[in-house]
Structure formats: structure tokens, C-alpha cells
Design a protein around this motif. Structure first.
Motif, PDB file in Angstrom:
ATOM      1  N   HIS A   1       0.233   5.300  -7.556  1.00 23.04           N
ATOM      2  CA  HIS A   1      -0.020   5.774  -6.074  1.00 23.04           C
ATOM      3  C   HIS A   1      -0.289   7.178  -5.994  1.00 23.04           C
ATOM      4  O   HIS A   1       0.221   8.055  -6.707  1.00 23.04           O
ATOM      5  CB  HIS A   1       1.158   5.498  -5.092  1.00 23.04           C
ATOM      6  CG  HIS A   1       1.632   4.158  -5.051  1.00 23.04           C
ATOM      7  ND1 HIS A   1       1.364   2.992  -4.088  1.00 23.04           N
ATOM      8  CD2 HIS A   1       2.349   3.156  -5.793  1.00 23.04           C
ATOM      9  CE1 HIS A   1       1.652   2.029  -4.252  1.00 23.04           C
ATOM     10  NE2 HIS A   1       2.351   2.018  -5.245  1.00 23.04           N
TER      11      HIS A   1
ATOM     12  N   GLU B   1       4.511   6.604  -9.807  1.00 20.71           N
ATOM     13  CA  GLU B   1       4.495   5.139 -10.295  1.00 20.71           C
ATOM     14  C   GLU B   1       5.750   4.333  -9.838  1.00 20.71           C
ATOM     15  O   GLU B   1       6.633   4.836 -10.015  1.00 20.71           O
ATOM     16  CB  GLU B   1       4.586   5.572 -11.985  1.00 20.71           C
ATOM     17  CG  GLU B   1       4.080   4.214 -12.788  1.00 20.71           C
ATOM     18  CD  GLU B   1       5.286   3.303 -12.795  1.00 20.71           C
ATOM     19  OE1 GLU B   1       5.221   2.157 -13.029  1.00 20.71           O
ATOM     20  OE2 GLU B   1       6.667   3.689 -13.091  1.00 20.71           O
TER      21      GLU B   1
ATOM     22  N   ARG C   1       4.782  -5.855  -7.140  1.00 25.20           N
ATOM     23  CA  ARG C   1       3.359  -5.557  -7.878  1.00 25.20           C
ATOM     24  C   ARG C   1       2.356  -5.639  -6.674  1.00 25.20           C
ATOM     25  O   ARG C   1       1.389  -5.074  -6.811  1.00 25.20           O
ATOM     26  CB  ARG C   1       3.455  -6.019  -9.198  1.00 25.20           C
ATOM     27  CG  ARG C   1       4.108  -5.385 -10.214  1.00 25.20           C
ATOM     28  CD  ARG C   1       3.636  -6.079 -11.625  1.00 25.20           C
ATOM     29  NE  ARG C   1       3.657  -7.493 -11.829  1.00 25.20           N
ATOM     30  CZ  ARG C   1       4.798  -8.104 -12.015  1.00 25.20           C
ATOM     31  NH1 ARG C   1       5.956  -7.363 -12.512  1.00 25.20           N
ATOM     32  NH2 ARG C   1       4.793  -9.287 -12.515  1.00 25.20           N
TER      33      ARG C   1
ATOM     34  N   SER D   1      -2.052  -3.016  -0.974  1.00 24.71           N
ATOM     35  CA  SER D   1      -1.806  -1.889   0.084  1.00 24.71           C
ATOM     36  C   SER D   1      -0.800  -2.483   1.108  1.00 24.71           C
ATOM     37  O   SER D   1      -0.934  -1.952   2.364  1.00 24.71           O
ATOM     38  CB  SER D   1      -3.023  -1.319   0.827  1.00 24.71           C
ATOM     39  OG  SER D   1      -3.772  -0.818  -0.603  1.00 24.71           O
TER      40      SER D   1
ATOM     41  N   ARG E   1       2.236   0.144 -10.848  1.00 21.90           N
ATOM     42  CA  ARG E   1       1.161   0.823 -10.004  1.00 21.90           C
ATOM     43  C   ARG E   1       1.314   2.305  -9.867  1.00 21.90           C
ATOM     44  O   ARG E   1       2.484   2.828  -9.949  1.00 21.90           O
ATOM     45  CB  ARG E   1       0.795   0.284  -8.713  1.00 21.90           C
ATOM     46  CG  ARG E   1       0.840  -1.515  -8.547  1.00 21.90           C
ATOM     47  CD  ARG E   1      -0.746  -1.817  -8.980  1.00 21.90           C
ATOM     48  NE  ARG E   1      -1.654  -1.514  -7.957  1.00 21.90           N
ATOM     49  CZ  ARG E   1      -2.901  -1.564  -8.176  1.00 21.90           C
ATOM     50  NH1 ARG E   1      -3.285  -2.031  -9.069  1.00 21.90           N
ATOM     51  NH2 ARG E   1      -3.586  -1.197  -7.336  1.00 21.90           N
TER      52      ARG E   1
ATOM     53  N   SER F   1      -3.780   3.261  -4.509  1.00 21.00           N
ATOM     54  CA  SER F   1      -3.038   3.084  -5.736  1.00 21.00           C
ATOM     55  C   SER F   1      -3.803   2.210  -6.663  1.00 21.00           C
ATOM     56  O   SER F   1      -4.912   1.626  -6.235  1.00 21.00           O
ATOM     57  CB  SER F   1      -1.948   2.059  -5.309  1.00 21.00           C
ATOM     58  OG  SER F   1      -2.100   0.552  -5.262  1.00 21.00           O
ATOM     59  N   CYS F   2      -3.647   2.303  -7.666  1.00 20.04           N
ATOM     60  CA  CYS F   2      -4.323   1.682  -8.958  1.00 20.04           C
ATOM     61  C   CYS F   2      -3.378   1.347 -10.205  1.00 20.04           C
ATOM     62  O   CYS F   2      -2.312   1.678 -10.222  1.00 20.04           O
ATOM     63  CB  CYS F   2      -5.577   2.616  -9.447  1.00 20.04           C
ATOM     64  SG  CYS F   2      -4.817   4.108 -10.243  1.00 20.04           S
ATOM     65  N   ALA F   3      -4.195   0.540 -11.176  1.00 18.29           N
ATOM     66  CA  ALA F   3      -3.390   0.444 -12.390  1.00 18.29           C
ATOM     67  C   ALA F   3      -3.438   1.581 -13.239  1.00 18.29           C
ATOM     68  O   ALA F   3      -4.400   2.244 -13.029  1.00 18.29           O
ATOM     69  CB  ALA F   3      -4.080  -0.817 -13.124  1.00 18.29           C
TER      70      ALA F   3
ATOM     71  N   ARG G   1       4.015   0.538  -0.029  1.00 15.72           N
ATOM     72  CA  ARG G   1       3.844   1.907  -0.749  1.00 15.72           C
ATOM     73  C   ARG G   1       5.157   2.724  -0.827  1.00 15.72           C
ATOM     74  O   ARG G   1       5.962   2.551  -0.041  1.00 15.72           O
ATOM     75  CB  ARG G   1       2.519   2.459  -0.224  1.00 15.72           C
ATOM     76  CG  ARG G   1       3.045   3.488   1.137  1.00 15.72           C
ATOM     77  CD  ARG G   1       2.160   4.595   1.467  1.00 15.72           C
ATOM     78  NE  ARG G   1       2.472   5.026   2.687  1.00 15.72           N
ATOM     79  CZ  ARG G   1       3.405   5.903   2.912  1.00 15.72           C
ATOM     80  NH1 ARG G   1       4.279   6.269   2.051  1.00 15.72           N
ATOM     81  NH2 ARG G   1       3.510   6.436   4.116  1.00 15.72           N
TER      82      ARG G   1
ATOM     83  N   GLN H   1       1.994  -4.065  -3.572  1.00 16.95           N
ATOM     84  CA  GLN H   1       1.395  -2.501  -3.806  1.00 16.95           C
ATOM     85  C   GLN H   1      -0.144  -2.615  -4.117  1.00 16.95           C
ATOM     86  O   GLN H   1      -0.877  -1.713  -3.480  1.00 16.95           O
ATOM     87  CB  GLN H   1       2.114  -1.808  -5.102  1.00 16.95           C
ATOM     88  CG  GLN H   1       3.577  -1.644  -4.690  1.00 16.95           C
ATOM     89  CD  GLN H   1       4.125  -0.928  -5.806  1.00 16.95           C
ATOM     90  OE1 GLN H   1       3.928   0.486  -6.011  1.00 16.95           O
ATOM     91  NE2 GLN H   1       4.914  -1.593  -6.832  1.00 16.95           N
ATOM     92  N   ARG H   2      -0.524  -3.651  -4.938  1.00 18.74           N
ATOM     93  CA  ARG H   2      -1.872  -3.443  -5.308  1.00 18.74           C
ATOM     94  C   ARG H   2      -2.735  -4.024  -3.978  1.00 18.74           C
ATOM     95  O   ARG H   2      -3.909  -3.386  -3.750  1.00 18.74           O
ATOM     96  CB  ARG H   2      -2.268  -4.631  -6.316  1.00 18.74           C
ATOM     97  CG  ARG H   2      -3.665  -5.134  -6.590  1.00 18.74           C
ATOM     98  CD  ARG H   2      -3.739  -6.128  -7.576  1.00 18.74           C
ATOM     99  NE  ARG H   2      -3.085  -7.098  -7.589  1.00 18.74           N
ATOM    100  CZ  ARG H   2      -3.446  -8.245  -6.670  1.00 18.74           C
ATOM    101  NH1 ARG H   2      -4.820  -8.054  -6.219  1.00 18.74           N
ATOM    102  NH2 ARG H   2      -2.897  -9.357  -6.417  1.00 18.74           N
TER     103      ARG H   2
END
Length: 383
Positions: free
Chosen positions: A165, A159, A92, A98, A163, A175-177, A101, A95-96
Motif C-alpha cells: 500500500h 505491506e 487479499r 480497495s 499487497r 495498492s499493488c502486488a 486498507r 485490499q486489491r
């Protein structure tokens, strides 16, 4: 170091459901003086990690799937549940940041994906969502949907580990929540239009339609542009945009009719006009501020429309409401503030388009405190 030096190492798939998520490694790990240091080329940032996280990273680099990493940690004496938590938390975070991915998805929608074709200022874009992440984002862009078999741009969402992407034509973007997805997509769609659209100048201005003329609302952040736009729509104005308006070479405008993102402080102000707003899902901006999207029921046509009025907003506590004429030079400065030109440089043609707007439109400065006073003054000016 260039970004592509770090993207050719991948995590291979494993047999378990968790392991089907394959990852591309985008960072570099080094150990310097007994300290583990991760480098993110895309962010140009450095992060320190403990020895457990460093071992997880090296296992990912070696192609080991996440479930296998957890199993290896368990064999080394770590409780299985704790091992799973360590691996999932690392995935997690990375990924947040970067640092990793997912692989790019196939061009065809994945099984269970939901597709949406939208058009903005003539640009057609296909959005492919995982079914679990489609709502509320798909509802935020529903009013922009068109029927078309061909897209100018393909935006795919994947997903992984909490996250979401975004891939553009197969290239990873960011990427984002999940609760940031509508805001992130709105920003990316705007980027696509500004990069590929045909226009002379993009103005940071809301656009409303009145008597076949556009009314532009300009103002600094916090001036109440979005709230006033929605109040004017409720008063009978047509909606064209709440944030960005494009100018063509004749000085005519085309609004980008994204659903307005209403900040939490404005929800009570609009409760009377939009009683259902409190039932709309809450989304988050990257800065953490909460917003709700007020999806318009109708939007102005996408064809260029002459500008009839330009209004600069000045909101102040207990300010007496007044609408005063503004001279041409001051009006030009207001429109240039935050404007965006193709190629990043204002051309002679763009300046000519601006002067045509100022030469034919009424230009005002609106000072106000109460929303109803502002609506009344603008309505009178636009008769």
C-alpha cells in the motif's frame, strides 16, 4: 456517497502477529433480497460476496482482528486451516479491490524500514520501504538519489497480506502486488512532478543529449521509443528521459530520467547492447505486461538544455529506413500529442515555448524497421 463516509471504521489490533495488521474499512456491505453486496466508494464499483465472506466483513466492521475471526469460525465448526484460508483470501481480495486498507504509518520510518531520498526536476521525495519489499524498487531509483534532510513529499509503503500500500504524506493512495511496485512508484513519482513541478509543458517524448543539445524522440505507443533510446545511449548519446520531457518558458528541456521499462518483446533486441538485462528482475505493469528496468549509469544534468532536434518515430515491418524533414505545423502537432500542461489547459506561454522549440530545432520523421538503421540515421543527423 463520499469516500470519507466509509473510512472511519477500523479493525483493532489483536495479540497475534497476523492481527497487528489493522485495517481501515473503505467499503459498505448491504444485503438485498438474500444477496450480499459490497460497495467500493473509491472505485464506484459493486461486488457480490457469499455468506461466509459477508460474516468476515461484519466481523471486521465490528473491530474483530483477523485471528479472532478465524477462531470464531473454528468454534462454529469450520476447520481451522480452512478458516484461516477464508480470512486471508478475503483480506487479499478486499485490499486489491480497495475495500480495506492498512492504517496510515507514522511519519518516522518504521523499525526495519529502508528510506531513499530522490530528486526529480528539483522535487525531493522520500520513499520509505518495508525491508522485505525494498528490492528491486530501491535499485530502480538508485540513480536519482540525493543527500538531503528535507523532503517535499513523503511516500510510505506498507505491506499487508501480500499487497503493498502506498501512502502520500499519510493519505492512502493505492495498492499493488509486490512485483508491480517499481512500476507503480514510477507512476506516482511522475504524478508528483507533474503536479508540483515548475514548467510550461510536459511532452510525451524521450530526451537524449548530443553536443549540448536535446534530441527529442516522439511517437505513438509501439513506435519503439524506449528501445531506440537505449540503443542511442549505447551509441554515445547522453540519457535524459525515455518518456517525459519538461519545457520551460524559453523552450528549453529538462528530461525526467526514470529508468526505462523495457517490455519483454524488446529484450532480445537489446541483448547485444545490454547483455546484463536478462539478469534484471522482471516486474509487471498494471496491464500484466512484463518489463525489466534498464537503470542508466549516467544521466544528463537537471538544468534546462536547448532542444536541437525533434524526431517523430514511425516503425513498420520491412519499412525502408529514411529520415525526412517535417514542416513546422506537423512538428507542432506531434509535440502536442500526449502533452500535459499545468492546469490541464495549454497556455499562451506554453504555446510560445513550443514555437520556440520548432523555430530553432531541426524537425524530422524517422521511418524504420531495423534498430541499427535508426541509430545510424539519427547519429548522422545530429553531428
Amino acid at each position: 456517497m463520499n469516500h470519507h463516509e466509509a473510512v472511519n471504521r477500523t479493525v483493532g489490533p489483536g495479540p497475534a502477529a497476523h492481527s497487528r495488521a489493522t485495517f481501515v474499512i473503505q467499503g459498505r456491505l448491504a444485503r438485498v433480497r438474500e444477496q450480499n453486496i459490497l460497495f467500493s466508494p473509491s472505485r464506484q464499483a459493486i461486488f457480490t460476496v457469499n455468506d461466509t465472506a459477508a460474516e468476515i466483513w461484519r466481523s471486521l466492521e465490528g473491530g474483530m482482528p483477523p485471528d479472532a475471526i478465524s477462531a470464531e469460525m473454528t468454534r462454529a465448526g469450520v476447520d481451522r486451516l480452512e478458516a484461516n484460508e477464508h480470512v486471508e483470501a478475503a483480506l487479499r481480495d478486499w485490499q486489491r479491490l480497495s475495500l480495506i486498507r492498512p492504517h496510515a504509518p507514522l511519519s518516522a520510518p518504521a523499525q526495519g524500514a529502508v528510506s531513499q531520498m530522490v530528486a526529480i526536476a528539483g522535487l525531493k521525495m522520500r520513499l520509505d520501504y518495508p525491508a522485505a519489499c525494498a528490492f528491486p524498487a530501491i535499485a530502480v531509483f538508485r540513480h536519482l538519489e540525493v543527500r538531503s534532510e528535507r523532503a517535499d513529499v513523503l511516500l510510505q509503503l506498507v505491506e499487508r497480506e501480500g499487497r503493498v500500500h502506498l501512502f502520500r504524506d499519510g493519505d492512502w493512495i493505492l495498492s499493488c502486488a509486490p512485483d508491480e511496485l517499481p512500476v507503480m512508484l514510477k507512476g506516482q513519482l511522475l504524478i508528483e512532478v507533474l503536479d508540483r513541478g515548475a514548467y510550461e509543458l510536459a511532452l510525451h517524448a524521450a530526451a537524449l543529449l548530443r553536443h549540448e543539445r536535446i534530441v527529442l524522440l516522439c511517437g505513438k505507443p509501439g513506435a519503439g521509443k524506449t528501445t531506440l533510446t537505449l540503443a542511442l545511449v549505447h551509441a554515445g548519446f547522453g540519457f535524459a528521459s525515455d518518456d517525459v520531457t519538461l519545457l520551460d518558458s524559453r523552450g528549453h528541456g529538462v528530461g525526467l530520467p526514470f529508468a526505462p521499462a523495457v517490455k519483454a518483446g524488446a529484450w532480445p533486441l537489446l541483448a547485444e547492447h545490454y547483455p546484463d538485462l536478462d539478469a534484471v528482475p522482471v516486474c509487471r505493469r498494471p496491464d500484466g505486461r512484463r518489463v525489466r528496468f534498464a537503470v542508466p549509469s549516467d544521466v544528463a544534468p537537471p538544468s534546462p538544455i536547448p532542444i536541437g532536434c525533434v524526431i517523430q518515430l514511425r516503425r513498420g515491418r520491412d519499412a525502408k529506413a529514411c529520415l525526412e524533414p517535417v514542416d513546422p505545423a506537423s512538428a507542432l502537432r506531434v509535440l502536442l500529442n500526449g502533452a500535459f500542461a499545468p492546469g490541464r489547459e495549454l497556455s499562451g506561454a506554453a504555446f510560445d515555448a513550443l514555437t520556440q522549440v520548432i523555430g530553432s530545432a531541426d524537425t524530422y520523421c524517422l521511418t524504420y524497421s531495423k534498430l541499427d538503421d535508426a541509430v545510424e540515421l539519427i547519429t548522422k543527423a545530429c553531428r
